[in-house]
Design a protein around this motif. Structure first.
Motif, PDB file in Angstrom:
ATOM      1  N   PHE A  51       0.868  -1.133   0.020  1.00 36.73           N
ATOM      2  CA  PHE A  51       0.036  -0.089  -0.037  1.00 36.73           C
ATOM      3  C   PHE A  51       0.699   1.124  -0.024  1.00 36.73           C
ATOM      4  CE2 PHE A  51      -2.833  -3.277   1.464  1.00 36.73           C
ATOM      5  CZ  PHE A  51      -4.185  -3.097   1.007  1.00 36.73           C
ATOM      6  N   PHE A  52       0.891   1.961  -0.822  1.00 31.79           N
ATOM      7  CA  PHE A  52       1.603   3.463  -1.126  1.00 31.79           C
ATOM      8  C   PHE A  52       0.695   4.488  -1.469  1.00 31.79           C
ATOM      9  CE2 PHE A  52       4.928   0.514  -2.062  1.00 31.79           C
ATOM     10  CZ  PHE A  52       6.137   1.072  -1.716  1.00 31.79           C
ATOM     11  N   PRO A  53       0.917   5.731  -1.046  1.00 25.32           N
ATOM     12  CA  PRO A  53      -0.009   6.919  -1.579  1.00 25.32           C
ATOM     13  C   PRO A  53      -0.071   6.799  -3.163  1.00 25.32           C
ATOM     14  CG  PRO A  53       1.746   7.682  -0.104  1.00 25.32           C
ATOM     15  CD  PRO A  53       1.895   6.122  -0.460  1.00 25.32           C
ATOM     16  N   GLU A  54      -1.228   7.097  -3.661  1.00 28.55           N
ATOM     17  CA  GLU A  54      -1.517   6.970  -4.965  1.00 28.55           C
ATOM     18  C   GLU A  54      -0.699   7.426  -6.003  1.00 28.55           C
ATOM     19  OE1 GLU A  54      -5.337   7.937  -8.247  1.00 28.55           O
ATOM     20  OE2 GLU A  54      -5.294   8.542  -6.244  1.00 28.55           O
ATOM     21  N   THR A  55      -0.240   8.648  -5.648  1.00 30.32           N
ATOM     22  CA  THR A  55       1.145   8.997  -6.699  1.00 30.32           C
ATOM     23  C   THR A  55       2.298   8.162  -6.731  1.00 30.32           C
ATOM     24  OG1 THR A  55       1.728  10.415  -4.812  1.00 30.32           O
ATOM     25  CG2 THR A  55       0.139  11.664  -6.278  1.00 30.32           C
ATOM     26  N   ILE A  56       2.601   7.800  -5.382  1.00 29.29           N
ATOM     27  CA  ILE A  56       3.763   6.769  -5.483  1.00 29.29           C
ATOM     28  C   ILE A  56       3.563   5.584  -6.109  1.00 29.29           C
ATOM     29  CG2 ILE A  56       5.470   5.663  -4.089  1.00 29.29           C
ATOM     30  CD1 ILE A  56       5.283   7.967  -2.091  1.00 29.29           C
ATOM     31  N   TYR A  73      -3.265  -6.002 -11.128  1.00 30.28           N
ATOM     32  CA  TYR A  73      -4.407  -5.270 -10.249  1.00 30.28           C
ATOM     33  C   TYR A  73      -4.055  -3.731 -10.102  1.00 30.28           C
ATOM     34  CZ  TYR A  73      -5.775 -10.096  -9.159  1.00 30.28           C
ATOM     35  OH  TYR A  73      -6.191 -11.292  -9.298  1.00 30.28           O
ATOM     36  N   ARG A  74      -4.158  -3.044 -11.337  1.00 28.91           N
ATOM     37  CA  ARG A  74      -4.109  -1.524 -11.395  1.00 28.91           C
ATOM     38  C   ARG A  74      -5.409  -0.986 -11.070  1.00 28.91           C
ATOM     39  NH1 ARG A  74       0.116   0.724 -14.995  1.00 28.91           N
ATOM     40  NH2 ARG A  74       0.545  -1.353 -15.554  1.00 28.91           N
ATOM     41  N   LEU A  75      -5.813  -1.369  -9.904  1.00 28.32           N
ATOM     42  CA  LEU A  75      -7.181  -0.709  -9.509  1.00 28.32           C
ATOM     43  C   LEU A  75      -7.289   0.245  -8.290  1.00 28.32           C
ATOM     44  CD1 LEU A  75      -8.565  -4.211  -9.236  1.00 28.32           C
ATOM     45  CD2 LEU A  75      -9.097  -2.927 -10.951  1.00 28.32           C
ATOM     46  N   PRO A  76      -8.303   1.156  -8.070  1.00 28.05           N
ATOM     47  CA  PRO A  76      -8.255   1.959  -6.627  1.00 28.05           C
ATOM     48  C   PRO A  76      -8.145   1.181  -5.601  1.00 28.05           C
ATOM     49  CG  PRO A  76     -10.296   2.403  -8.324  1.00 28.05           C
ATOM     50  CD  PRO A  76      -9.294   1.197  -8.902  1.00 28.05           C
ATOM     51  N   GLU A  77      -7.523   1.862  -4.551  1.00 27.93           N
ATOM     52  CA  GLU A  77      -7.202   1.294  -3.539  1.00 27.93           C
ATOM     53  C   GLU A  77      -8.364   0.512  -2.840  1.00 27.93           C
ATOM     54  OE1 GLU A  77      -6.549   3.778   0.273  1.00 27.93           O
ATOM     55  OE2 GLU A  77      -4.377   3.762  -0.707  1.00 27.93           O
ATOM     56  N   LEU A  78      -9.580   0.925  -2.493  1.00 28.10           N
ATOM     57  CA  LEU A  78     -10.560   0.052  -1.910  1.00 28.10           C
ATOM     58  C   LEU A  78     -10.782  -1.073  -2.664  1.00 28.10           C
ATOM     59  CD1 LEU A  78     -12.718   2.860  -0.189  1.00 28.10           C
ATOM     60  CD2 LEU A  78     -10.855   1.407   0.816  1.00 28.10           C
ATOM     61  N   GLU A  79     -10.690  -0.933  -4.106  1.00 29.27           N
ATOM     62  CA  GLU A  79     -11.106  -2.093  -4.911  1.00 29.27           C
ATOM     63  C   GLU A  79     -10.095  -3.221  -4.826  1.00 29.27           C
ATOM     64  OE1 GLU A  79     -13.091  -4.699  -7.298  1.00 29.27           O
ATOM     65  OE2 GLU A  79     -13.904  -2.678  -6.486  1.00 29.27           O
ATOM     66  N   PRO A 274      -0.558  -5.488  -4.940  1.00 28.00           N
ATOM     67  CA  PRO A 274      -1.179  -5.779  -6.431  1.00 28.00           C
ATOM     68  C   PRO A 274      -0.181  -5.898  -7.415  1.00 28.00           C
ATOM     69  CG  PRO A 274      -1.074  -3.312  -5.922  1.00 28.00           C
ATOM     70  CD  PRO A 274      -0.417  -4.240  -4.757  1.00 28.00           C
ATOM     71  N   ASN A 275       1.177  -6.034  -7.248  1.00 29.66           N
ATOM     72  CA  ASN A 275       2.346  -5.603  -8.309  1.00 29.66           C
ATOM     73  C   ASN A 275       2.546  -6.875  -8.910  1.00 29.66           C
ATOM     74  OD1 ASN A 275       2.053  -3.172  -7.797  1.00 29.66           O
ATOM     75  ND2 ASN A 275       3.814  -3.226  -6.100  1.00 29.66           N
ATOM     76  N   ILE A 276       1.579  -7.989  -9.324  1.00 27.98           N
ATOM     77  CA  ILE A 276       1.565  -9.255  -9.909  1.00 27.98           C
ATOM     78  C   ILE A 276       1.249  -9.307 -11.310  1.00 27.98           C
ATOM     79  CG2 ILE A 276       2.149 -10.444  -7.645  1.00 27.98           C
ATOM     80  CD1 ILE A 276      -0.985 -11.229  -7.830  1.00 27.98           C
TER      81      ILE A 276
END
Length: 311
Positions: A51-56, A73-79, A274-276
């Motif tokens: 989990f990182f801030p969105e910009t990072i 999984y290039r998705l919004p955080e809660l998704e 999600p980086n898979i």
């Protein structure tokens, strides 16, 4: 999944066992959730989720794009949290790390201010060799209530034997706070990665609780050889027992399977979500199918995490 993502994966420098990348659909594998219940555990525990801030996070994804490593999984955080739950992972860590000075504390602040929005999140912090590091590590434990930390020796160009970090490591050893450390040389080596840097570190802090990411790949056997002598040392399975061969050759991965049985009390399941570049259910199903006992699977997939953080 779009065609351009497929093309990116096909041109990846890391091969897929069997030569063909399956589509990223995240559909449930038949019987997947039932297997969790049949194994006698309530859900899965993932020691290695980011989990990182969105910009990072977007900058990290751009780096992976340049390396032809598609993000599944290039998705919004809660998704993304919903995707974890969808695959039976109800407890997971909030791993992030700094690659420069004056970054780690702000990451800790961001994690503290947000992690309660992620149902099932286990708060982890990070740190970096810099002025004030000991102070904000203590703050993360004693004020924020963080239960662990993450370090990435390759990205951060971090030497575990840096004297500037000695007070932090001594403090975390005394407090029995675990650290997930990417210290292996896979998928890419770094200036301070490898067993030659890790071994003097663990010898200096023999009681420190460390979970070596990716089982120390590409040097799995070297890290595993330390498990008998250091009872608080553990390994995570992140990206090891999968068909995407970023952490070793097929023979290396197969040779590591017996370690899961022998050291079942010192192995944690990890996904790198999600980086898979594949379905999240893929690494889970690979563990299901390994020729190890149900007891080993129970410990790796749930019990070791539960016992570590919820005694």
């Amino acid at each position: 999944m779009s065609a351009n993502v497929t093309d990116t994966r096909i041109s990846s420098p890391f091969p897929w066992r069997g030569g063909f990348f399956p589509p990223i659909l995240d559909d449930p594998i038949p019987g997947h959730l039932e297997k969790i219940s049949d194994l006698g555990i309530p859900h899965l525990f993932d020691i290695h989720t980011h989990f990182f801030p969105e910009t990072i996070m977007k900058l990290i994804w751009r780096w992976f794009d340049n390396a032809n490593w598609a993000i599944g999984y290039r998705l919004p955080e809660l998704e993304r949290v919903k995707r974890l739950h969808h695959n039976g992972i109800k407890q997971f860590t909030t791993l992030n790390y700094a690659h420069k000075k004056n970054m780690a504390k702000s990451l800790n602040d961001w994690t503290y201010n947000n992690y309660q929005n992620w149902q099932g999140a286990i708060p982890f912090g990070t740190f970096y060799p810099e002025e004030g590091v000991y102070s904000y590590v203590k703050e993360a434990v004693e004020v924020y209530g963080f239960l662990g930390f993450k370090l990435h020796c390759e990205v951060s160009k971090l030497n575990l034997n840096d004297p500037e970090l000695s007070d932090c490591f001594g403090y975390l050893e005394k407090k029995e706070i675990p650290i997930v450390i990417h210290t292996g040389t896979a998928p890419l080596p770094g200036e301070f990665t490898g067993i030659q840097f890790f071994k003097p570190f663990i010898q200096t802090y023999p009681k420190i609780h460390v979970i070596v990411a990716h089982m120390g790949a590409h040097e799995i056997s070297a890290y595993a050889s330390l498990l008998d002598d250091y009872q608080n040392l553990a390994l995570d399975t992140t990206m090891v027992f999968v068909d995407f061969l970023a952490t070793g050759k097929e023979t290396d991965v197969d040779a590591a399977i017996p370690l899961l049985e022998r050291y079942k009390d010192q192995i944690y399941f990890g996904s790198d979500f999600p980086n898979i570049p594949y379905n999240l259910n893929h690494p889970i199903s690979k563990i299901w199918d390994l020729p190890i006992s149900d007891k080993a699977k129970q410990k790796i997939l749930f019990e070791n995490g539960k016992n570590r953080f919820f005694k």
